[in-house]
Every structure is written in structure tokens, then in C-alpha cells.
Design an enzyme around this catalytic site. Structure first.
Site, PDB file in Angstrom:
ATOM      1  N   HIS A  50       0.830 -12.458  -2.500  1.00  0.00           N
ATOM      2  CA  HIS A  50       1.759 -11.422  -2.931  1.00  0.00           C
ATOM      3  C   HIS A  50       1.025 -10.329  -3.697  1.00  0.00           C
ATOM      4  O   HIS A  50       0.461 -10.564  -4.759  1.00  0.00           O
ATOM      5  CB  HIS A  50       2.829 -12.061  -3.822  1.00  0.00           C
ATOM      6  CG  HIS A  50       3.925 -11.158  -4.232  1.00  0.00           C
ATOM      7  ND1 HIS A  50       4.402 -11.097  -5.528  1.00  0.00           N
ATOM      8  CD2 HIS A  50       4.691 -10.291  -3.520  1.00  0.00           C
ATOM      9  CE1 HIS A  50       5.392 -10.244  -5.598  1.00  0.00           C
ATOM     10  NE2 HIS A  50       5.600  -9.734  -4.397  1.00  0.00           N
ATOM     11  N   GLU A  79       0.055  -9.448   1.288  1.00  0.00           N
ATOM     12  CA  GLU A  79       1.188  -8.526   1.318  1.00  0.00           C
ATOM     13  C   GLU A  79       0.896  -7.409   0.335  1.00  0.00           C
ATOM     14  O   GLU A  79       0.284  -7.645  -0.723  1.00  0.00           O
ATOM     15  CB  GLU A  79       2.468  -9.276   0.914  1.00  0.00           C
ATOM     16  CG  GLU A  79       3.735  -8.447   0.894  1.00  0.00           C
ATOM     17  CD  GLU A  79       4.064  -7.911  -0.496  1.00  0.00           C
ATOM     18  OE1 GLU A  79       5.063  -7.175  -0.623  1.00  0.00           O
ATOM     19  OE2 GLU A  79       3.320  -8.203  -1.463  1.00  0.00           O
ATOM     20  N   ASP A  81       2.271  -3.136  -1.067  1.00  0.00           N
ATOM     21  CA  ASP A  81       3.340  -2.140  -1.138  1.00  0.00           C
ATOM     22  C   ASP A  81       2.776  -0.746  -0.901  1.00  0.00           C
ATOM     23  O   ASP A  81       1.776  -0.374  -1.517  1.00  0.00           O
ATOM     24  CB  ASP A  81       4.000  -2.173  -2.518  1.00  0.00           C
ATOM     25  CG  ASP A  81       4.501  -3.554  -2.878  1.00  0.00           C
ATOM     26  OD1 ASP A  81       5.517  -3.969  -2.296  1.00  0.00           O
ATOM     27  OD2 ASP A  81       3.876  -4.223  -3.722  1.00  0.00           O
ATOM     28  N   HIS A  94       3.512  -0.916  -6.398  1.00  0.00           N
ATOM     29  CA  HIS A  94       4.846  -1.485  -6.236  1.00  0.00           C
ATOM     30  C   HIS A  94       5.949  -0.656  -6.885  1.00  0.00           C
ATOM     31  O   HIS A  94       6.950  -0.325  -6.254  1.00  0.00           O
ATOM     32  CB  HIS A  94       4.895  -2.908  -6.807  1.00  0.00           C
ATOM     33  CG  HIS A  94       6.257  -3.520  -6.749  1.00  0.00           C
ATOM     34  ND1 HIS A  94       7.184  -3.421  -7.785  1.00  0.00           N
ATOM     35  CD2 HIS A  94       6.879  -4.229  -5.767  1.00  0.00           C
ATOM     36  CE1 HIS A  94       8.288  -4.026  -7.447  1.00  0.00           C
ATOM     37  NE2 HIS A  94       8.141  -4.535  -6.232  1.00  0.00           N
TER      38      HIS A  94
END
Length: 281
Positions: A50, A79, A81, A94
Site C-alpha cells: 500500500h 499500489e 496514488d 495521496h
């Protein structure tokens, strides 16, 4: 055929039509898109770090080049953003605002990239990276999930992210909380696996209206984007989400803090522990 019988038949037909509609309309709303074996192959049964393999003490900040370097070195998927700066650069960050990660006021989309690159993440020597820099550091050593953050220039973000990903040699898919962003990729990048992010109704807070939060949390807008996977917050999932999974949507979960989250899922986004890179669903 007498009139009484005809009237009964008419009523029965109306009730039957309403019954069919009560079943088919919800199915139409939540039905996912179909993914090919080629699209699914790199992502099924994988654990994804993450925002990169960042640390709980923030010595390795989330969404930093070091976090992606460590994730790639460990062989995990990752992952991240993606969002736009004021001058149209795609950066990996993020939050809408800079305060939590950089300790300064202001929004990311109100700053140029030259302004943002002067800031550090969590007091370390790490800085806000461009998407291209994060991809280069990760280097295709595992599958990558790119979350597109919703804003006032979503089409521009979609176009720029798609162009960047088209030049990336690694395995990559996209996801977003915004079904209209996912829809853009449905029609403009059909080869990319696409996913709908969702969470419980109360988690949306003031970002959307209560009615919108209900629709999003129950994936009742799948007809807009036909997502091929649903990435749902770990915990309770509404019946409509489970039905979409039964209809073929891949089951992704976020954010895991132990390996129990792997049960009955196709992919897991994790943080603050070291799971297996590949697991059995």
C-alpha cells in the site's frame, strides 16, 4: 374469455413485469465487466504494498521513491496514488492537501511541480515523486495498481496517466473511487484491467452527499464503468458487492494488516507487515 379473467391476466402481467424489473434492474446496475485471463494473470493471488513498502514510523514515507524501491526489491506488487499539480504534472501523492505529509498548508493542485519538489516527506530526505519516477524506480518487478485521485481535471488526469502507462513495460492496472474515471479507461484503454474502489457508506464523510455515498458503497454505479475488480475496504461488504463478485468481479481488499485478509480474495493491498508475495485464494 370473460372480462374478469382478462383483467386478472392484465394485472398478473403488470405484476410479473414489475417482478422481472425488480430483479433485472439491480443486476444491470451492479454487473461488472469481464476480464480476460491475460488481464487477470499478473494480479490474481498477489499482495500489493500500500503506497509502496513504507514504514509505520514514517522513516520510509508512503508514496516515496524509497518505498517503491523496497517493494520492488522484495518482489511485491505495489499500489500508488496519482494526481495533478497546478502545472499539469502527474505526481504520486495521496492527500488533497500537503499538511499531513509535508507539514505545510496548501493543496497539491494549487502548487506547481517546481514548488512541490522543494518539500520533503515526513521530515526525511524523500520528496514527492513524479509518476514517471516511481515507475522507473519500481522497474516492473511486480504488478502495479495505480489509483487515480478525483479532482477538478479528471479527464486531463486520465489522459496523462494513460499516456505514461502506455510507455511503461511492466504489468499495471488502474482503480479509482470515482466511477467516471474508471469509465474513461473502460472506453479509452480497454486492455488495462480496471477496478472500482469502495468502502462503507459512513467512510465517505463529507466528500459526497449521503445518497451518493450509499450508491458508491453498494457499487450501484457499476453500470457506468463496468469495473473488472472491486477493491473494497476489508470488513463488511454489502450484498450488492458480494453479488457483483459472484457475477465475476475480482475480489480485492484494502488495507490488510495480517494474512487473514487473503482468505476468499483475489488480491490484497497491505501495509506494516510482510506477507507472502503470492498466496492461494
Amino acid at each position: 374469455m370473460n372480462k374478469n379473467f382478462q383483467q386478472k391476466l392484465k394485472k398478473a402481467a403488470i405484476l410479473g413485469g414489475l417482478g422481472v424489473a425488480s430483479v433485472t434492474v439491480p443486476l444491470f446496475l451492479i454487473a461488472p465487466g469481464a476480464a480476460t485471463q491475460r488481464q487477470k494473470a499478473a494480479f490474481v493471488g498477489r499482495n500489493f504494498a500500500h503506497r509502496g513498502l513504507h514504514s509505520e514510523d514514517k522513516s520510509v514515507p508512503e508514496n516515496s521513491l524509497e518505498a517503491f524501491r523496497l517493494a520492488g526489491r522484495a518482489g511485491y506488487g505495489a499500489e500508488l496514488d496519482a494526481r495533478l499539480t497546478k502545472d499539469g504534472q502527474v505526481v504520486v501523492f495521496h492527500d488533497d492537501t500537503l499538511e499531513r505529509m509535508c507539514g505545510v498548508p496548501g493543496r497539491v493542485d494549487e502548487k506547481s511541480y517546481d514548488e512541490l519538489r522543494l518539500l520533503t516527506l515526513c521530515g526525511t530526505n524523500q520528496r514527492i515523486p513524479l509518476l514517471t519516477e516511481a515507475l522507473e524506480v519500481f522497474g516492473g518487478r511486480g504488478p502495479l495498481i495505480v489509483e487515480l485521485k478525483s479532482g477538478s481535471r479528471n479527464r486531463e488526469l486520465c489522459e496523462k496517466v494513460n499516456a505514461i502507462l502506455a510507455a511503461y513495460p511492466g504489468q499495471v492496472c488502474i482503480e479509482s473511487f470515482n466511477p467516471f474515471i474508471v469509465r474513461w479507461f473502460r472506453f479509452h484503454a480497454k486492455d488495462l484491467l480496471r477496478g472500482q474502489l469502495a468502502t462503507r457508506t459512513r467512510d465517505y464523510g463529507g466528500a459526497v452527499t449521503p445518497k451518493q455515498a450509499f450508491l458508491l458503497s453498494h457499487c450501484l454505479l457499476n453500470f457506468i464503468s463496468r469495473p473488472q475488480f472491486i477493491a473494497y475496504r476489508i470488513g463488511y461488504r454489502p450484498p450488492t458487492v458480494r453479488l457483483a463478485e459472484l457475477m465475476g468481479a475480482l475480489r480485492f481488499g484494502w488495507t490488510a494488516h495480517n494474512e487473514r485478509a487473503e482468505r476468499r480474495r483475489d488480491g490484497v493491498i497491505f501495509e506494516f507487515y510482510r506477507p507472502q508475495r503470492i498466496f492461494k485464494q
